[in-house]
Design a protein around this motif. Structure first.
Motif, PDB file in Angstrom:
ATOM      1  N   VAL A 181      49.835  45.761  44.602  1.00  0.00           N
ATOM      2  CA  VAL A 181      49.514  46.915  43.758  1.00  0.00           C
ATOM      3  C   VAL A 181      50.085  46.710  42.351  1.00  0.00           C
ATOM      4  N   ILE A 182      51.319  46.281  42.273  1.00  0.00           N
ATOM      5  CA  ILE A 182      51.962  46.079  40.970  1.00  0.00           C
ATOM      6  C   ILE A 182      51.270  44.953  40.200  1.00  0.00           C
ATOM      7  N   ALA A 183      50.919  43.864  40.867  1.00  0.00           N
ATOM      8  CA  ALA A 183      50.235  42.760  40.189  1.00  0.00           C
ATOM      9  C   ALA A 183      48.893  43.219  39.617  1.00  0.00           C
ATOM     10  N   GLY A 184      48.158  44.008  40.379  1.00  0.00           N
ATOM     11  CA  GLY A 184      46.884  44.528  39.890  1.00  0.00           C
ATOM     12  C   GLY A 184      47.060  45.442  38.693  1.00  0.00           C
ATOM     13  N   TYR A 185      48.044  46.298  38.762  1.00  0.00           N
ATOM     14  CA  TYR A 185      48.330  47.219  37.654  1.00  0.00           C
ATOM     15  C   TYR A 185      48.739  46.444  36.411  1.00  0.00           C
ATOM     16  N   GLU A 186      49.609  45.487  36.568  1.00  0.00           N
ATOM     17  CA  GLU A 186      50.094  44.720  35.414  1.00  0.00           C
ATOM     18  C   GLU A 186      48.995  43.877  34.779  1.00  0.00           C
ATOM     19  N   ALA A 187      48.017  43.476  35.572  1.00  0.00           N
ATOM     20  CA  ALA A 187      46.905  42.681  35.044  1.00  0.00           C
ATOM     21  C   ALA A 187      45.822  43.539  34.405  1.00  0.00           C
ATOM     22  N   SER A 188      45.901  44.853  34.577  1.00  0.00           N
ATOM     23  CA  SER A 188      44.813  45.678  34.077  1.00  0.00           C
ATOM     24  C   SER A 188      45.271  46.832  33.195  1.00  0.00           C
ATOM     25  N   LEU A 189      45.795  47.878  33.770  1.00  0.00           N
ATOM     26  CA  LEU A 189      46.015  49.121  33.033  1.00  0.00           C
ATOM     27  C   LEU A 189      47.377  49.266  32.372  1.00  0.00           C
ATOM     28  N   ARG A 239      36.985  43.780  50.056  1.00  0.00           N
ATOM     29  CA  ARG A 239      36.050  42.984  49.253  1.00  0.00           C
ATOM     30  C   ARG A 239      34.726  43.716  49.048  1.00  0.00           C
ATOM     31  N   ALA A 240      34.310  44.499  50.032  1.00  0.00           N
ATOM     32  CA  ALA A 240      33.046  45.232  49.925  1.00  0.00           C
ATOM     33  C   ALA A 240      33.078  46.258  48.789  1.00  0.00           C
ATOM     34  N   THR A 241      34.262  46.696  48.411  1.00  0.00           N
ATOM     35  CA  THR A 241      34.375  47.686  47.331  1.00  0.00           C
ATOM     36  C   THR A 241      34.735  47.055  45.992  1.00  0.00           C
ATOM     37  N   GLU A 242      34.991  45.749  45.989  1.00  0.00           N
ATOM     38  CA  GLU A 242      35.510  45.082  44.799  1.00  0.00           C
ATOM     39  C   GLU A 242      34.594  45.226  43.580  1.00  0.00           C
ATOM     40  N   ALA A 243      33.311  45.006  43.725  1.00  0.00           N
ATOM     41  CA  ALA A 243      32.403  45.081  42.571  1.00  0.00           C
ATOM     42  C   ALA A 243      32.354  46.498  42.006  1.00  0.00           C
ATOM     43  N   ASP A 244      32.264  47.485  42.892  1.00  0.00           N
ATOM     44  CA  ASP A 244      32.233  48.875  42.426  1.00  0.00           C
ATOM     45  C   ASP A 244      33.530  49.261  41.736  1.00  0.00           C
ATOM     46  N   MET A 245      34.651  48.848  42.305  1.00  0.00           N
ATOM     47  CA  MET A 245      35.944  49.178  41.699  1.00  0.00           C
ATOM     48  C   MET A 245      36.139  48.447  40.377  1.00  0.00           C
ATOM     49  N   ALA A 246      35.649  47.220  40.286  1.00  0.00           N
ATOM     50  CA  ALA A 246      35.746  46.481  39.028  1.00  0.00           C
ATOM     51  C   ALA A 246      34.951  47.196  37.933  1.00  0.00           C
ATOM     52  N   ALA A 247      33.792  47.729  38.280  1.00  0.00           N
ATOM     53  CA  ALA A 247      32.981  48.459  37.300  1.00  0.00           C
ATOM     54  C   ALA A 247      33.699  49.725  36.844  1.00  0.00           C
ATOM     55  N   VAL A 248      34.303  50.450  37.770  1.00  0.00           N
ATOM     56  CA  VAL A 248      35.044  51.665  37.419  1.00  0.00           C
ATOM     57  C   VAL A 248      36.249  51.309  36.553  1.00  0.00           C
ATOM     58  N   GLN A 257      36.596  48.787  34.610  1.00  0.00           N
ATOM     59  CA  GLN A 257      36.127  48.395  33.279  1.00  0.00           C
ATOM     60  C   GLN A 257      35.795  49.624  32.435  1.00  0.00           C
ATOM     61  N   LEU A 258      35.179  50.630  33.037  1.00  0.00           N
ATOM     62  CA  LEU A 258      34.892  51.875  32.307  1.00  0.00           C
ATOM     63  C   LEU A 258      36.175  52.546  31.838  1.00  0.00           C
ATOM     64  N   VAL A 259      37.161  52.601  32.709  1.00  0.00           N
ATOM     65  CA  VAL A 259      38.447  53.213  32.355  1.00  0.00           C
ATOM     66  C   VAL A 259      39.104  52.411  31.231  1.00  0.00           C
ATOM     67  N   GLU A 260      39.105  51.095  31.360  1.00  0.00           N
ATOM     68  CA  GLU A 260      39.742  50.271  30.344  1.00  0.00           C
ATOM     69  C   GLU A 260      39.020  50.417  28.996  1.00  0.00           C
ATOM     70  N   ASP A 261      37.691  50.416  29.011  1.00  0.00           N
ATOM     71  CA  ASP A 261      36.933  50.601  27.769  1.00  0.00           C
ATOM     72  C   ASP A 261      37.265  51.946  27.127  1.00  0.00           C
ATOM     73  N   PHE A 262      37.362  52.985  27.951  1.00  0.00           N
ATOM     74  CA  PHE A 262      37.713  54.311  27.438  1.00  0.00           C
ATOM     75  C   PHE A 262      39.102  54.303  26.806  1.00  0.00           C
TER      76      PHE A 262
END
Length: 93
Positions: free
Chosen positions: A11-19, A60-69, A71-76
């Motif tokens: 969880v921490i690695a994902g957070y640090e790499a993104s938001l 993994r089945a949710t990965e593409a959808d979560m990546a899109a969300v 990306q929207l949050v990061e763009d915002f």
């Protein structure tokens, strides 16, 4: 994918790499407190499937959808930071 890592570490690695770069000290502190309270990996995976492979497949089945969300949050957040910088610049002049 890194089966040797704890859920907290993932969880921490994902957070640090993104938001993380978009958050101030207060929110980052709150996030880390919450991450420390996360379930153990096995307990979390047990909620997703009967074994680790099934749990990873469910994630993994949710990965593409979560990546899109994400990306929207990061763009915002980037746009808000740009607008805030522009507003601050106007106030200073």
């Amino acid at each position: 994918e890194e089966r040797h890592l704890t859920l907290k570490e993932c969880v921490i690695a994902g957070y640090e790499a993104s938001l993380k770069r978009h958050h101030g000290f207060g929110f980052r502190t709150t996030f880390y407190v919450g991450a420390r309270a996360s379930l153990e990996r096995q307990a979390f995976f047990a909620k997703l499937g009967p074994n680790d492979d099934a749990a990873l497949a469910a994630l993994r089945a949710t990965e593409a959808d979560m990546a899109a969300v994400l990306q929207l949050v990061e763009d915002f957040l980037v746009q808000m930071a740009v607008e805030m910088k522009q507003d601050q610049h106007l106030l200073n002049h």
